[in-house]
Design a protein around this motif. Structure first.
Motif, PDB file in Angstrom:
ATOM      1  N   GLY A 100       0.817  -1.208   0.000  1.00 37.24           N
ATOM      2  CA  GLY A 100       0.000   0.000   0.000  1.00 37.24           C
ATOM      3  C   GLY A 100       0.851   1.259   0.000  1.00 37.24           C
ATOM      4  O   GLY A 100       2.052   1.226  -0.313  1.00 37.24           O
ATOM      5  N   ASP A 101       0.230   2.377   0.344  1.00 37.76           N
ATOM      6  CA  ASP A 101       0.944   3.655   0.396  1.00 37.76           C
ATOM      7  C   ASP A 101       1.791   3.729   1.658  1.00 37.76           C
ATOM      8  O   ASP A 101       1.513   3.055   2.655  1.00 37.76           O
TER       9      ASP A 101
ATOM     10  N   ALA B 182       3.937   7.908  -4.615  1.00 35.18           N
ATOM     11  CA  ALA B 182       2.750   7.972  -3.760  1.00 35.18           C
ATOM     12  C   ALA B 182       1.491   7.572  -4.516  1.00 35.18           C
ATOM     13  O   ALA B 182       1.337   7.865  -5.699  1.00 35.18           O
ATOM     14  N   LYS B 183       0.592   6.935  -3.778  1.00 36.85           N
ATOM     15  CA  LYS B 183      -0.687   6.506  -4.354  1.00 36.85           C
ATOM     16  C   LYS B 183      -1.847   7.372  -3.867  1.00 36.85           C
ATOM     17  O   LYS B 183      -2.953   7.279  -4.403  1.00 36.85           O
ATOM     18  N   GLY B 184      -1.635   8.151  -2.823  1.00 37.93           N
ATOM     19  CA  GLY B 184      -2.695   8.980  -2.264  1.00 37.93           C
ATOM     20  C   GLY B 184      -2.099  10.061  -1.391  1.00 37.93           C
ATOM     21  O   GLY B 184      -0.903  10.353  -1.474  1.00 37.93           O
ATOM     22  N   ALA B 185      -2.932  10.662  -0.542  1.00 37.98           N
ATOM     23  CA  ALA B 185      -2.467  11.727   0.358  1.00 37.98           C
ATOM     24  C   ALA B 185      -1.842  11.111   1.602  1.00 37.98           C
ATOM     25  O   ALA B 185      -2.378  10.155   2.179  1.00 37.98           O
TER      26      ALA B 185
ATOM     27  N   ASP C 204      -3.824  10.654   4.863  1.00 34.91           N
ATOM     28  CA  ASP C 204      -4.770   9.543   4.975  1.00 34.91           C
ATOM     29  C   ASP C 204      -4.177   8.351   5.723  1.00 34.91           C
ATOM     30  O   ASP C 204      -4.913   7.441   6.121  1.00 34.91           O
ATOM     31  N   LEU C 205      -2.864   8.343   5.895  1.00 33.02           N
ATOM     32  CA  LEU C 205      -2.197   7.241   6.594  1.00 33.02           C
ATOM     33  C   LEU C 205      -2.086   7.489   8.099  1.00 33.02           C
ATOM     34  O   LEU C 205      -1.743   6.573   8.856  1.00 33.02           O
TER      35      LEU C 205
ATOM     36  N   ARG D 223      -5.050  15.217  20.194  1.00 33.78           N
ATOM     37  CA  ARG D 223      -3.923  16.047  19.722  1.00 33.78           C
ATOM     38  C   ARG D 223      -2.696  15.229  19.328  1.00 33.78           C
ATOM     39  O   ARG D 223      -1.762  15.771  18.735  1.00 33.78           O
ATOM     40  N   LEU D 224      -2.642  13.948  19.683  1.00 30.74           N
ATOM     41  CA  LEU D 224      -1.448  13.141  19.445  1.00 30.74           C
ATOM     42  C   LEU D 224      -1.727  12.152  18.309  1.00 30.74           C
ATOM     43  O   LEU D 224      -2.590  11.291  18.414  1.00 30.74           O
ATOM     44  N   HIS D 225      -0.952  12.298  17.223  1.00 23.32           N
ATOM     45  CA  HIS D 225      -1.144  11.475  16.035  1.00 23.32           C
ATOM     46  C   HIS D 225       0.148  10.739  15.680  1.00 23.32           C
ATOM     47  O   HIS D 225       1.245  11.153  16.076  1.00 23.32           O
TER      48      HIS D 225
END
Length: 412
Positions: free
Chosen positions: A203-204, A214-217, A220-221, A233-235
């Motif tokens: 995948g991406d 890249a296959k997308g934004a 989005d991951l 707030r934490l990603h």
């Protein structure tokens, strides 16, 4: 009730609802003032009101004491009697007035997103734990108090025997920042430790974005590290094992040093800080990470840079020399303003004897970059990894957690 005086102030004892006591403690910490001065201001404001306020529910009020200017409490008691309210009711309204006049301050946002590159060519020093711990500390709720180790300089961590000494703790509001943790290591340790799965290799991924495949934004991951103390707030940008191929792919990419910056740039407006957990490598991927941490035009000194994680043993010193040599070459070859945020000595345990204590002494002897944190080798971090939870959610009051908060503030 009044007690003996302290200078020009006297101790007063009354009761106050637990909710108001907690709100008062948090709000005064947020504004950096003493509780006694807030209560003094609240009483003064309440006495100046032209009419009584709506009653506050004081059922279950708990004991509360503070220091007020001599005579203020007696005048306040007289005003309560004249207005036909109890002392507890009048005090509760006074505190509420102060809280309304002093709302919680907004979290300060940096002009340029803070980019912290956590690295060392040597594996096993705990880069991932430090990356996660700092990110968690930065994202904690600013409307709650959290224990923080207080130290004006980390040399205070050492006694004459070079053992970590007990330090005072202070409850401080969280920093409330929006944080992105980037797992840049093909081993995917950060991703797994925080309870997420690595991205599928077909995948991406960040690698594909850096390589122009890249296959997308990229956004989005991204996944959220969920716990109420982080409040969304934490990603985390999870890793993918295709990062093992990153150096090969970067060898054919135009301006490869800027590949990580090109990939992450569209995300920067959404965050206050981006922390990159680097692989134990001195290859092209490390060049790209270091380039991303350089100081940009107009950026304040210390806003971004490289944080080096080591251990108190000899092999860390060898790896440190290799890493700093690479950084110095990048600085020279590309004319980068690439700053050191400091050195973190991780997994420290004085019980390991002379090797650990003498090594720590050597690290402390380095003045540029200086040691900005010493993190003990304790069980809570290992337990948090085992159950796949953030350390500051799993054991928020353990010594490692309070040290992580101090470290996050030290390099902020």
């Amino acid at each position: 009730m009044t007690s003996p005086s302290q200078g020009d102030r006297e101790k007063v004892v009354s009761k106050l609802p637990a909710r108001l006591q907690q709100d008062l403690k948090i709000r005064t910490a947020q504004h950096g003032i003493d509780i006694q001065h807030a209560v003094e201001e609240g009483i003064t404001a309440w006495r100046g009101l032209g009419a009584n306020r709506s009653p506050i529910d004081t059922a279950g009020a708990k004991s509360f004491s503070t220091w007020l200017p001599s005579g203020q409490w007696e005048d306040f008691r007289k005003d309560c009697a004249a207005r036909g309210v109890s002392i507890v009711q009048g005090l509760s309204q006074s505190v509420q007035v102060w809280l309304e006049k002093n709302p919680a301050p907004d979290v300060q946002r940096p002009v340029v997103v803070k980019r912290r590159i956590i690295c060392n060519q040597k594996g096993g020093v705990g880069k991932t734990a430090i990356t996660a711990g700092i990110g968690e500390a930065l994202a904690e709720d600013s409307d709650s108090l959290h224990p923080v180790r207080i130290s004006k300089h980390f040399a205070a961590l050492l006694t004459e025997n070079l053992e970590v000494s007990p330090l005072d703790y202070e409850d401080l509001p969280g920093l409330g920042q929006r944080v992105l943790l980037v797992d840049f290591d093909p081993q995917c340790h950060l991703t797994k430790q925080l309870g997420h799965e690595p991205l599928p290799i077909d995948g991406d991924s960040l690698t594909k974005h850096m390589a122009g495949e890249a296959k997308g934004a990229l956004r989005d991951l991204i996944v959220e590290v969920t716990d109420e103390r982080f409040g969304g707030r934490l990603h985390l940008l999870p890793a993918c094992t295709d990062a093992f191929l990153l150096d090969v792919k970067l060898s054919g990419v135009r301006a490869r040093e800027a590949a990580l910056e090109r990939a992450l740039a569209p995300l920067e407006d959404n965050y206050d800080a981006i922390l990159v957990d680097c692989p134990p490598s001195l290859g092209l991927s490390m060049d790209a990470a270091a380039y991303y941490g350089r100081r940009r035009p107009g950026e304040e000194p210390g806003n971004s840079g490289v944080l080096i994680v080591v251990q108190a043993e000899d092999s860390s010193a060898d790896a440190y020399a290799l890493l700093t040599s690479q950084i110095e070459d990048l600085r020279s070859d590309m004319g980068l303003e690439l700053e050191y945020l400091g050195i973190v000595v991780n997994h420290y345990d004085a019980r390991r004897g002379y090797i650990a204590t003498s090594s720590l002494e050597n690290w402390m002897g380095i003045k540029d970059p200086r040691v900005v944190g010493v993190i003990g080798d304790l069980k809570e971090q290992k337990e948090a990894v085992r159950v796949k939870r953030p350390l500051l959610a799993y054991a928020p009051r353990c010594d490692q957690a309070v040290a992580m908060r101090a470290l996050a503030r030290e390099i902020s």
